[in-house]
Design a protein around this motif. Structure first.
Motif, mmCIF file in Angstrom:
data_model
loop_
_atom_site.group_PDB
_atom_site.id
_atom_site.type_symbol
_atom_site.label_atom_id
_atom_site.label_comp_id
_atom_site.label_asym_id
_atom_site.label_seq_id
_atom_site.Cartn_x
_atom_site.Cartn_y
_atom_site.Cartn_z
ATOM 1 N N GLN A 29 0.837 -1.202 0.000
ATOM 2 C CA GLN A 29 0.000 0.000 0.000
ATOM 3 C C GLN A 29 0.871 1.251 0.000
ATOM 4 O OE1 GLN A 29 -3.306 0.188 -0.311
ATOM 5 N NE2 GLN A 29 -3.135 2.402 -0.285
ATOM 6 N N MET A 30 1.951 1.178 0.794
ATOM 7 C CA MET A 30 2.856 2.322 0.893
ATOM 8 C C MET A 30 3.531 2.566 -0.453
ATOM 9 S SD MET A 30 5.662 3.038 3.823
ATOM 10 C CE MET A 30 4.608 2.639 5.160
ATOM 11 N N THR A 31 3.934 1.531 -1.108
ATOM 12 C CA THR A 31 4.580 1.628 -2.425
ATOM 13 C C THR A 31 3.613 2.274 -3.422
ATOM 14 O OG1 THR A 31 5.696 -0.451 -1.896
ATOM 15 C CG2 THR A 31 5.843 0.332 -4.173
ATOM 16 N N THR A 32 2.385 1.847 -3.364
ATOM 17 C CA THR A 32 1.368 2.415 -4.259
ATOM 18 C C THR A 32 1.202 3.913 -3.975
ATOM 19 O OG1 THR A 32 0.213 0.285 -4.145
ATOM 20 C CG2 THR A 32 -1.011 2.137 -5.078
ATOM 21 N N ASP A 33 1.166 4.227 -2.697
ATOM 22 C CA ASP A 33 0.999 5.637 -2.310
ATOM 23 C C ASP A 33 2.166 6.470 -2.821
ATOM 24 O OD1 ASP A 33 -0.537 4.958 0.977
ATOM 25 O OD2 ASP A 33 -1.330 4.995 -1.076
ATOM 26 N N ILE A 34 3.354 5.920 -2.721
ATOM 27 C CA ILE A 34 4.557 6.645 -3.166
ATOM 28 C C ILE A 34 4.479 6.896 -4.678
ATOM 29 C CG2 ILE A 34 7.050 6.429 -3.514
ATOM 30 C CD1 ILE A 34 7.051 4.961 -0.735
ATOM 31 N N ARG A 35 4.073 5.901 -5.369
ATOM 32 C CA ARG A 35 3.967 6.044 -6.843
ATOM 33 C C ARG A 35 2.937 7.104 -7.207
ATOM 34 N NH1 ARG A 35 4.155 -0.164 -8.167
ATOM 35 N NH2 ARG A 35 6.399 -0.450 -8.079
ATOM 36 N N THR A 94 2.187 15.108 -6.997
ATOM 37 C CA THR A 94 2.937 15.514 -5.815
ATOM 38 C C THR A 94 2.036 15.913 -4.664
ATOM 39 O OG1 THR A 94 4.500 16.426 -7.384
ATOM 40 C CG2 THR A 94 4.889 16.933 -5.061
ATOM 41 N N LEU A 95 1.004 16.631 -5.002
ATOM 42 C CA LEU A 95 0.097 17.087 -3.959
ATOM 43 C C LEU A 95 -0.998 16.069 -3.720
ATOM 44 C CD1 LEU A 95 -0.296 20.774 -5.031
ATOM 45 C CD2 LEU A 95 0.983 19.904 -3.068
ATOM 46 N N PRO A 96 -1.505 16.070 -2.485
ATOM 47 C CA PRO A 96 -2.669 15.209 -2.263
ATOM 48 C C PRO A 96 -3.817 15.636 -3.152
ATOM 49 C CG PRO A 96 -1.833 16.057 -0.197
ATOM 50 C CD PRO A 96 -1.107 16.745 -1.287
ATOM 51 N N GLU A 97 -4.717 14.827 -3.395
ATOM 52 C CA GLU A 97 -5.817 15.048 -4.335
ATOM 53 C C GLU A 97 -6.596 16.318 -4.011
ATOM 54 O OE1 GLU A 97 -7.962 11.430 -5.075
ATOM 55 O OE2 GLU A 97 -9.641 12.541 -5.939
ATOM 56 N N PHE A 98 -6.773 16.571 -2.755
ATOM 57 C CA PHE A 98 -7.552 17.737 -2.327
ATOM 58 C C PHE A 98 -6.899 19.017 -2.834
ATOM 59 C CE2 PHE A 98 -8.198 21.091 0.872
ATOM 60 C CZ PHE A 98 -9.553 21.248 0.782
ATOM 61 N N TYR A 99 -5.568 19.076 -2.787
ATOM 62 C CA TYR A 99 -4.852 20.302 -3.166
ATOM 63 C C TYR A 99 -4.662 20.440 -4.669
ATOM 64 C CZ TYR A 99 -3.975 20.824 1.770
ATOM 65 O OH TYR A 99 -4.146 20.967 3.105
ATOM 66 N N LEU A 100 -4.884 19.390 -5.372
ATOM 67 C CA LEU A 100 -4.777 19.460 -6.821
ATOM 68 C C LEU A 100 -5.832 20.413 -7.417
ATOM 69 C CD1 LEU A 100 -3.977 15.760 -7.767
ATOM 70 C CD2 LEU A 100 -2.479 17.719 -7.925
#
Lengths: 183, 194
Positions: free
Chosen positions: A128-134, A140-146
């Motif tokens: 899960q962490m690997t997926t999150d990193i990718r 770069t930004l979390p989805e909310f800040y996009l």
């Protein structure tokens, strides 16, 4: 003599049959000397002997061979035919079954199984962490800040995004136009 | 008597050393006495047979604990009494759980009729009846001492060793039992009639 003519009473006769040596010397001497008392004592002893003989005579024949070796008996026969052993056996079996039931329940999983579960969980976590990193590398930004970053989205076009959040270079160009018009 | 006692002591020593033949010889010497002893305390031939076997197995297992071979007979009778006590304890446990075992007190359930004349059967029944009526009047100790003395033919010293009591205690109980015996006409008449 007076003692010689006084025969043994009932108690003395019984004492004589139990153990002659417990009689007093005088009584013992009388018994030794008096045929009537001797006869009575012998009759009493004879009665008791007959009792013993009759007891031997009326004992039934034992048909089972007797030996000093223990009888071989099957385990189950030994347990279930014994009125004391089978309840103990049942109690012991119940305790064992309870222990197996408790030991096998999930809250008591320990050792190897727990390690496997732990490893699997950690592996899932790593994945899960690997997926999150990718995802972060890509975005770069979390989805909310996009929303405010101006990053491209699959479902919003450039014109809409320019309207909602215009880019800085476009904003400066607008200020220059306004200043020129005021002047 | 002394010869027999010496013979028994020798057999005991050999059996203690592991000689199975000596142990079997001891069994043959005493099995009738033990069977009779058990029978008159259980009133059941089947139970008496089973208990007699158990007693001799115990005898062999515990022979090493016998310190004085000269007291073998009293020691063996003590094992027998303990075994009978256990038997009655089990029976009371079973009775508590409602699983009593019926025991036969007729003892002729499998007797072949022509081997046992009718008059002998009648006499036997009468004897057992009178004996039980008399022993029921005795206390536990009096009954035990009386039966050990006059039915099992143990001496005062042997009875004292068997019951682990003093000789004077044994004599006192025996005296009381004999006094009651003299006051029981039924058994007297039976014994006088034979």
């Amino acid at each position: 003599m007076k003692t010689e003519s006084v025969h043994l009473n009932e108690d003395q006769l019984i004492c004589a049959v139990v153990d002659e040596s417990d009689l007093t010397v005088a009584v013992r001497n009388h018994l030794f000397a008096c045929p009537a008392c001797q006869n009575e004592k012998q009759q009493f002893e004879q009665e008791l002997k007959i009792l013993g003989h009759m007891a031997e005579k009326f004992v039934p024949l034992h048909r089972k061979a007797v030996s000093s070796l223990p009888e071989r008996q099957g385990f189950w026969k030994n347990v279930f035919l014994s009125p004391v052993k089978w309840p103990r056996f049942a109690a012991g079996l119940t305790v064992i079954l309870l222990m197996v039931g408790i030991w096998g329940s999930p809250q008591f999983e320990t050792g190897y199984e727990e390690e496997i579960v732990q490893t699997a969980w950690e592996s899932d976590e790593d994945q899960q962490m690997t997926t999150d990193i990718r995802v972060l590398e890509g975005y770069t930004l979390p989805e909310f800040y996009l929303d405010v970053s101006g990053e491209t989205y699959g479902y919003f076009d450039e014109e809409f995004l320019e309207f909602v959040a215009p880019l800085e270079e476009n904003q400066i160009h607008s200020e220059v136009i306004i200043t020129d018009s005021v002047a | 008597m002394t010869d027999r006692k010496d013979q028994i002591s020798e057999l005991v020593e050999d059996a203690r050393a592991g000689n199975r033949m000596a142990a079997d010889q001891l069994v043959s010497l005493f099995h009738e006495d033990i069977f009779r002893m058990v029978y008159y305390r259980t009133s059941s031939r089947m139970d008496a047979e089973d208990l007699t076997q158990d007693i001799f197995v115990q005898m062999f297992k515990n022979l090493r604990s016998l310190k004085d071979a000269g007291r073998f007979r009293a020691w063996l009778f003590r094992i027998a009494l303990n075994r009978i006590r256990d038997f009655y304890r089990k029976k009371s446990v079973m009775a508590f759980w409602g699983t009593t075992v019926e025991f036969d007190d007729t003892d002729h359930s499998d007797a072949v009729p022509h081997e046992t004349p009718a008059d002998k059967l009648i006499m036997e029944k009468e004897f057992l009846n009178q004996l039980n009526q008399f022993t029921d009047k005795l206390s536990k100790m009096e009954r035990e001492v009386f039966i050990l003395r006059f039915i099992d033919h143990l001496g005062i010293r042997e009875i004292a060793d068997t019951l682990k009591k003093g000789e004077s205690t044994i004599k006192t109980h025996l005296y009381r039992a004999l006094k009651k015996f003299r006051q029981t006409p039924g058994i007297h008449d039976l014994l006088k009639g034979t």
